[in-house]
Design an enzyme around this catalytic site. Sequence first.
Site, PDB file in Angstrom:
ATOM      1  N   MET A 270       0.828  -1.112  -0.078  1.00 24.28           N
ATOM      2  CA  MET A 270      -0.048   0.052  -0.015  1.00 24.28           C
ATOM      3  C   MET A 270       0.889   1.010  -0.142  1.00 24.28           C
ATOM      4  O   MET A 270       1.908   1.456   0.855  1.00 24.28           O
ATOM      5  CB  MET A 270      -0.887  -0.128   1.297  1.00 24.28           C
ATOM      6  N   HIS A 304       6.347   0.234  -8.182  1.00 22.37           N
ATOM      7  CA  HIS A 304       4.984   0.441  -8.160  1.00 22.37           C
ATOM      8  C   HIS A 304       4.343   1.519  -7.187  1.00 22.37           C
ATOM      9  O   HIS A 304       3.782   2.269  -7.449  1.00 22.37           O
ATOM     10  CB  HIS A 304       3.980  -0.763  -8.420  1.00 22.37           C
ATOM     11  N   GLU A 305       4.581   0.844  -5.821  1.00 21.16           N
ATOM     12  CA  GLU A 305       4.297   1.650  -4.774  1.00 21.16           C
ATOM     13  C   GLU A 305       4.897   3.043  -4.783  1.00 21.16           C
ATOM     14  O   GLU A 305       4.410   4.136  -4.442  1.00 21.16           O
ATOM     15  CB  GLU A 305       4.245   1.067  -3.569  1.00 21.16           C
TER      16      GLU A 305
END
Length: 883
Positions: A270, A304-305
């Site tokens: 996340m 990505h994060e």
Amino acid sequence: MRTEEARPVRLADYRPPDWQVDTVDLDIALDPTATRVRAKLNLRPSADGGPPAPLTLDGEGLVLRSIALDGTALSPEQYVATADRLTIAQPPQGPFALEIETVLDPSANTELSGLYRSGTIYCTQCEAEGFRRITYFLDRPDVMAVYTTRIEATKAQAPVLLANGNLIAAGDIAGTDCHFAVWHDPFPKPSYLFAMVGGNLACVEGRFRTMSGRDVTLRIYVEPGKESRCGHAMASLKRAMRWDETEFGREYDLDIFMIVAVSDFNMGAMENKGLNIFNDKYVLASAETATDADFDRIEAIVAHEYFHNWTGNRITCRDWFQLCLKEGLTVFRDQEFTADLRSRAVERISDVRALRAHQFDEDAGPLAHPVRPAQYHEINNFYTTTVYEKGAEVVRMLKTLLGAQKFRAGMDLYFTRHDGRAATVEEFVQCFADVSSADLAQFMLWYSQAGTPEVVATGSHDAARKSYRLDLVQTVPASPDQPSKEPMVIPLAIGLVGADGRDLPLKLSEGATPDRAVLTLSKPAQSFVFADIAAPPVLSLNRGFSAPIKLVVNQSADELRFLATRDGDAFNRWQAFQTLATQLLVENAKALRTGGTARTESRLTDALRAVLADGTLEPAFVALMLTVPGEADIAREIGRDVDPAAVFAARAGLRARVGGDLGAELLERYGSLAQTGPYAVDAASVGRRSLRNTCLDLLVATGHRDSICLAARQYHAADNMTDRMAALSALSLCDVPERGEALEDFYGRYRGDPLIIDKWFSLQAVIPEPGTLDRIKALTRHGAFSFANPNRVRALIHAFALGNHKEFNRPDGAGYDFVADTVLALDGKNPQLAARLLSAFKSWRVLEPARRQRAHASLMHVAIAYSLSPDVSDIARRALSEN
Ligand SMILES: [Zn+2]
């Protein structure tokens, strides 16, 4: 079915918030069962003048302790507080401060949403709607505020206290055994990006100097003792930070960037501002504990994060319908990052394989939805491969249509125009229209129409006119709530390949010849005529998979074999072989289903022999060429009345045939690719291991004794997890004594390490034998298994439902019953995990009638159950709907 149905949330009903929150001051006193949260919100009406709108804050399962407005406690008649809502019917006219105190029990939070405990660590997960489980709030992404977070806890329980932003104060609390930390995040953000962590964590530190010369501290927090497994994640983070600067001009903005690895986590990771929280599976890696695939995934997810810092955090989504705005775009960015760092062709083929195996099936079944859905019952169910992976394909098509330069200009405009704001898909696409003056109105259909478009291409050569004519026809299949569709804008990269394997110059007879050899199909049917084509060329269309479509070309097996060995476009070389193999596999699966025999095709293995012998090709690419199409690929091509056992048998037969026909060559290559130096994870070493293990896998598929022994030897001799797992994985598909011995040895070696034992669970879950279901049921009672930990459940049960087509789809329906019962058992504790498992039924309608009936019965069993979560009831309802 239950009769009462919750009202869906609709995109068309969007209204801007009546109130904005400028600042949020949180004061959190951590306690295992009674954590106290004080929140001070500075609110103001969104619009000036007029009577103030009522203030309604979201909550979920909260206990209100006290509430005060501008420092004065509110009397009970001034507000209504329930567990799920706090309403002040007549708030003041202008800005005011609201102070709310709530208590919550992190230990009882098994949904892993909001503030919960993973082992002894306190951590949070607020996307999509978890912040309302911490305090009453306007819990929607278009409310962006500046957060200051003070955390206190006993020093023994939580020596490390973290939150978003920069640390501005910390110290002991006099006269107690407690301490505190205050974190301030100067960048306005939506509540779903809030995060805090407390616990006993070890830390690995690094540094990064940004393009403008600022020094940023990088920290990765893990369970004490796991520090030595953070090196790859740290190196990946630095590569990602540099790449975003060079490719997109994006610089990191805070003084510190932190990653925390926790073992109980519903997602992969996340992107909370400055404080990413990761499933430890995607942080921890060493040669002894992780495979090359794990290393690759860690690099991609860390990147990505990190990339979300700009595409998601600095610019966020106006509402959850725009989820693809941050996810599709960020997946596109992480795919490009990996392609730049490693091999572009290998990355593209891997991404497309995953897209087809998951997204194409979703798009063709009852759970199909557009990249931007128009309505939802439960937003947690829309973190799908359609939103993520198809969303990334849509961004890639924009780049293909506009060219790299205009695409970059559009991205630059997006970053400057929308920084610090919550944006929409329309605003994103408008940036590209503005820099290119292209009309992208029709292109927007990619966001609103579900279903995979099909393009039929027919080529014909006219020797007298020396021309080549290409006729294209497109259709988009019906999908739930969308019976008829408009034609899409489809960019098709094209090559006309001459007899010598070289591309012929492209010149359209009429109109301007397109740049970059990309045709744009935008009508239901369109024809293109190329001039100066003396001899019949071989058509190579949708090169690099320029559009996420199903392409049907009238091509002979000879032409496909020519492309498989000669096409200059690596993707289409691979695709040509896939098409050939899939045609054979579909034919064989149909024959086997009706009691016939499978046909063999020596020219197919001859083509593979040529690929294997071609020393100019990258080993990783050769490995992909040698990989037989998956069961989902074959089933999708068959389309209806699918018999998964026949599909499995056809595929196993072809693998054994390739392994047998190419035995000598595979063994030779296996030997020559043996590792010489120490283990390394550079692209060349990874590719070499990938091909070597693919050779082993095909050899073992023959079931020959000497190949089994070869795999057993590799298993025991391996000095890294990649080679050990590859050998064990090949062995696990064969019913031989070596399998049992190796599985037992594996458990004995790694019993103390849950992430490695997950691999052991997964391998046993995908054994394609009737005894597997009983084995899985027994493993759910194993001491290393726990239904409370999402990684364990995914490793064993999701692996079975999604990765073992043959046994999940047992003819007696016991596989469906087991998964349905597991969904019901999980639902009360972790609805997100349960709903994800239920979506394994996404392709049930294409099964042959007997299995279809049994799958339907299992789905009904779930659907009629009492007190289902919204998550599971939404999937059950959609899976059963008749369109
Ligand atoms: Zn993401």
